[in-house]
Motif scaffolding. Structure first.
Motif, PDB file in Angstrom:
ATOM      1  N   LEU A 160       0.812  -1.213   0.000  1.00 35.16           N
ATOM      2  CA  LEU A 160       0.000   0.000   0.000  1.00 35.16           C
ATOM      3  C   LEU A 160       0.846   1.264   0.000  1.00 35.16           C
ATOM      4  O   LEU A 160       0.441   2.297  -0.527  1.00 35.16           O
ATOM      5  CB  LEU A 160      -0.966  -0.007   1.189  1.00 35.16           C
ATOM      6  CG  LEU A 160      -0.396   0.209   2.593  1.00 35.16           C
ATOM      7  CD1 LEU A 160      -0.434   1.680   2.991  1.00 35.16           C
ATOM      8  CD2 LEU A 160      -1.187  -0.607   3.618  1.00 35.16           C
ATOM      9  N   ARG A 161       2.046   1.213   0.574  1.00 33.71           N
ATOM     10  CA  ARG A 161       2.856   2.427   0.666  1.00 33.71           C
ATOM     11  C   ARG A 161       3.490   2.820  -0.661  1.00 33.71           C
ATOM     12  O   ARG A 161       4.072   3.897  -0.782  1.00 33.71           O
ATOM     13  CB  ARG A 161       3.891   2.262   1.769  1.00 33.71           C
ATOM     14  CG  ARG A 161       3.222   2.369   3.136  1.00 33.71           C
ATOM     15  CD  ARG A 161       3.944   1.710   4.244  1.00 33.71           C
ATOM     16  NE  ARG A 161       4.294   0.337   4.047  1.00 33.71           N
ATOM     17  CZ  ARG A 161       4.937  -0.377   4.993  1.00 33.71           C
ATOM     18  NH1 ARG A 161       5.270   0.188   6.138  1.00 33.71           N
ATOM     19  NH2 ARG A 161       5.242  -1.639   4.768  1.00 33.71           N
ATOM     20  N   HIS A 162       3.317   1.962  -1.665  1.00 33.15           N
ATOM     21  CA  HIS A 162       3.760   2.298  -3.011  1.00 33.15           C
ATOM     22  C   HIS A 162       2.575   2.540  -3.956  1.00 33.15           C
ATOM     23  O   HIS A 162       2.750   2.587  -5.168  1.00 33.15           O
ATOM     24  CB  HIS A 162       4.660   1.192  -3.565  1.00 33.15           C
ATOM     25  CG  HIS A 162       6.053   1.233  -3.011  1.00 33.15           C
ATOM     26  ND1 HIS A 162       7.056   1.977  -3.579  1.00 33.15           N
ATOM     27  CD2 HIS A 162       6.588   0.638  -1.917  1.00 33.15           C
ATOM     28  CE1 HIS A 162       8.164   1.833  -2.872  1.00 33.15           C
ATOM     29  NE2 HIS A 162       7.909   1.026  -1.862  1.00 33.15           N
ATOM     30  N   GLY A 169       3.206   6.584   0.012  1.00 33.22           N
ATOM     31  CA  GLY A 169       4.212   7.626  -0.121  1.00 33.22           C
ATOM     32  C   GLY A 169       4.990   7.805   1.164  1.00 33.22           C
ATOM     33  O   GLY A 169       4.473   7.552   2.262  1.00 33.22           O
ATOM     34  N   ALA A 170       6.238   8.232   1.039  1.00 33.61           N
ATOM     35  CA  ALA A 170       7.092   8.394   2.210  1.00 33.61           C
ATOM     36  C   ALA A 170       6.540   9.435   3.175  1.00 33.61           C
ATOM     37  O   ALA A 170       6.550   9.235   4.394  1.00 33.61           O
ATOM     38  CB  ALA A 170       8.507   8.776   1.773  1.00 33.61           C
ATOM     39  N   LEU A 171       6.075  10.566   2.655  1.00 36.29           N
ATOM     40  CA  LEU A 171       5.570  11.618   3.539  1.00 36.29           C
ATOM     41  C   LEU A 171       4.327  11.168   4.289  1.00 36.29           C
ATOM     42  O   LEU A 171       4.190  11.426   5.487  1.00 36.29           O
ATOM     43  CB  LEU A 171       5.273  12.880   2.736  1.00 36.29           C
ATOM     44  CG  LEU A 171       4.820  14.090   3.553  1.00 36.29           C
ATOM     45  CD1 LEU A 171       5.906  14.533   4.529  1.00 36.29           C
ATOM     46  CD2 LEU A 171       4.430  15.248   2.641  1.00 36.29           C
ATOM     47  N   VAL A 204       4.465   7.559  -6.230  1.00 34.05           N
ATOM     48  CA  VAL A 204       4.553   7.953  -4.827  1.00 34.05           C
ATOM     49  C   VAL A 204       5.911   8.602  -4.574  1.00 34.05           C
ATOM     50  O   VAL A 204       6.878   8.357  -5.303  1.00 34.05           O
ATOM     51  CB  VAL A 204       4.373   6.760  -3.858  1.00 34.05           C
ATOM     52  CG1 VAL A 204       2.983   6.154  -4.014  1.00 34.05           C
ATOM     53  CG2 VAL A 204       5.451   5.715  -4.080  1.00 34.05           C
ATOM     54  N   ASP A 205       5.976   9.433  -3.541  1.00 37.86           N
ATOM     55  CA  ASP A 205       7.253  10.044  -3.195  1.00 37.86           C
ATOM     56  C   ASP A 205       8.116   9.046  -2.427  1.00 37.86           C
ATOM     57  O   ASP A 205       7.699   8.488  -1.418  1.00 37.86           O
ATOM     58  CB  ASP A 205       7.059  11.320  -2.377  1.00 37.86           C
ATOM     59  CG  ASP A 205       6.300  11.104  -1.081  1.00 37.86           C
ATOM     60  OD1 ASP A 205       5.209  10.499  -1.138  1.00 37.86           O
ATOM     61  OD2 ASP A 205       6.801  11.514  -0.024  1.00 37.86           O
ATOM     62  N   LEU A 206       9.330   8.821  -2.939  1.00 40.75           N
ATOM     63  CA  LEU A 206      10.299   7.977  -2.237  1.00 40.75           C
ATOM     64  C   LEU A 206      11.069   8.798  -1.207  1.00 40.75           C
ATOM     65  O   LEU A 206      11.459   8.266  -0.158  1.00 40.75           O
ATOM     66  CB  LEU A 206      11.275   7.349  -3.231  1.00 40.75           C
ATOM     67  CG  LEU A 206      10.691   6.355  -4.227  1.00 40.75           C
ATOM     68  CD1 LEU A 206      11.772   5.913  -5.211  1.00 40.75           C
ATOM     69  CD2 LEU A 206      10.082   5.152  -3.511  1.00 40.75           C
TER      70      LEU A 206
END
Length: 321
Positions: A160-162, A169-171, A204-206
């Motif tokens: 899910l975080r990707h 996303g990282a943030l 997404v932001d890495l």
């Protein structure tokens, strides 16, 4: 208590802390896949399982719901749970954006039910000690803050975080902590002066960095990364006119941490005893449920943190779902 989602975080965040108490019990878990919910219940000794989130929300034997689902299901299901008369402990980040966060907190105010954002670190004595040191003038007048939470999160299908549509996303997943640390220490809301993000091929932001300015000229530098090869880093450094306080691992102090205060040639390094952050979080949640005590997270604080996430992304030029 009931759990929305057969989530990996729930055993350490709720199930195990509940087992260490005698005033609460996890009685049900719900997942979209009934078989998965049943297997999860057997694995963790939960008496009942359901194949519907809505059925858990309507469950007459539940007082508190832990929303452990991805951010895209925080607003609708949290609001439904509040309207069903349940208290809610909602995982971070609180919502997909500030508008959703406002709708959630409005529902909590309207129904009179407690709603907390699961910033578990906030309930540990370590962070209370940090705030005491800063507010007592132990390092002089606050000047600047540097905060970072970073750890590699490998891409794999279904992670899910990707996935930006799920709130990845990282943030969102990691940086929400670093922003919350800075806001809590400053005790006010900042302006975003500058922000940059490095995006993945999946959108997404890495890596995201942000420069913030609080009232009185207090500045903050915030960084978060989930990029491949990123080493774990949870750090909060606070500069005052008379010294600096460095907190290592304010995220999970029960796994090892330190607070170092440097003033001139004097160096003091120490730790703060406590249970797991999740034990303290559950204790605070139950206290809010029993006594209507004002929670440390949620409400205007949750809305403000989401608004800051929105503002950082906007400054970095990151399009949101």
């Amino acid at each position: 208590m009931g759990i929305l989602g057969a989530a990996k975080i729930a055993p350490q965040a709720l199930i195990e802390p509940a087992h260490r108490r005698n005033d609460c019990q996890v009685v049900c878990v719900a997942a979209r896949d009934g078989d998965r919910a049943s297997a999860y219940a057997r694995q963790y000794g939960i008496p009942e399982s359901l194949g519907s989130y809505e059925a858990l929300i309507a469950h007459p034997g539940i007082d508190l719901i832990y929303n452990a689902l991805p951010p895209h299901r925080h607003a609708d299901l949290t609001i439904a749970a509040l309207e069903a008369g349940k208290a809610v402990l909602c995982e971070k980040p609180f919502a997909m954006n500030a508008d959703e966060a406002r709708a959630m907190t409005d529902a909590a105010a309207r129904t009179g039910r407690p709603l907390l954002e699961a910033f578990h670190y906030r309930f540990h004595p370590m962070f209370e000690d940090i705030l005491t040191q800063v507010r007592s003038g132990a390092i002089g007048k606050l000047c600047a803050i540097k905060s970072e939470f970073s750890v590699a999160i490998r891409f794999r299908p279904g992670e899910l975080r990707h996935d930006p549509s799920l709130g990845g996303g990282a943030l969102m997943d990691l940086g929400c902590y670093a922003l919350h640390w800075a806001r809590t220490v400053a005790g006010s809301e900042p302006r975003v002066m500058k922000a940059t993000s490095k995006l993945s091929e999946h959108g997404v932001d890495l890596v995201t960095t942000a420069q913030l300015e609080f009232g009185g000229g207090v500045t903050a530098q915030v960084r978060t990364s989930m990029a491949p090869g990123q080493r774990f880093k949870a750090l909060l450094a606070i500069q005052g006119t008379e010294g600096i306080l460095v907190a290592r691992n304010p995220l999970h102090p029960h796994r090892g941490h330190s607070i170092t205060i440097r003033k001139g040639l004097s160096i003091r390094r120490y730790t703060v005893p406590g249970e797991t952050t999740y034990d303290h979080q559950l204790a605070h949640m139950i206290e809010a449920l029993k006594t209507d005590a004002p929670p440390l997270t949620g409400g205007a604080d949750a809305v403000a943190n989401m608004a800051l996430i929105d503002a950082v992304y906007a400054a970095a030029g990151v399009a949101r779902p």
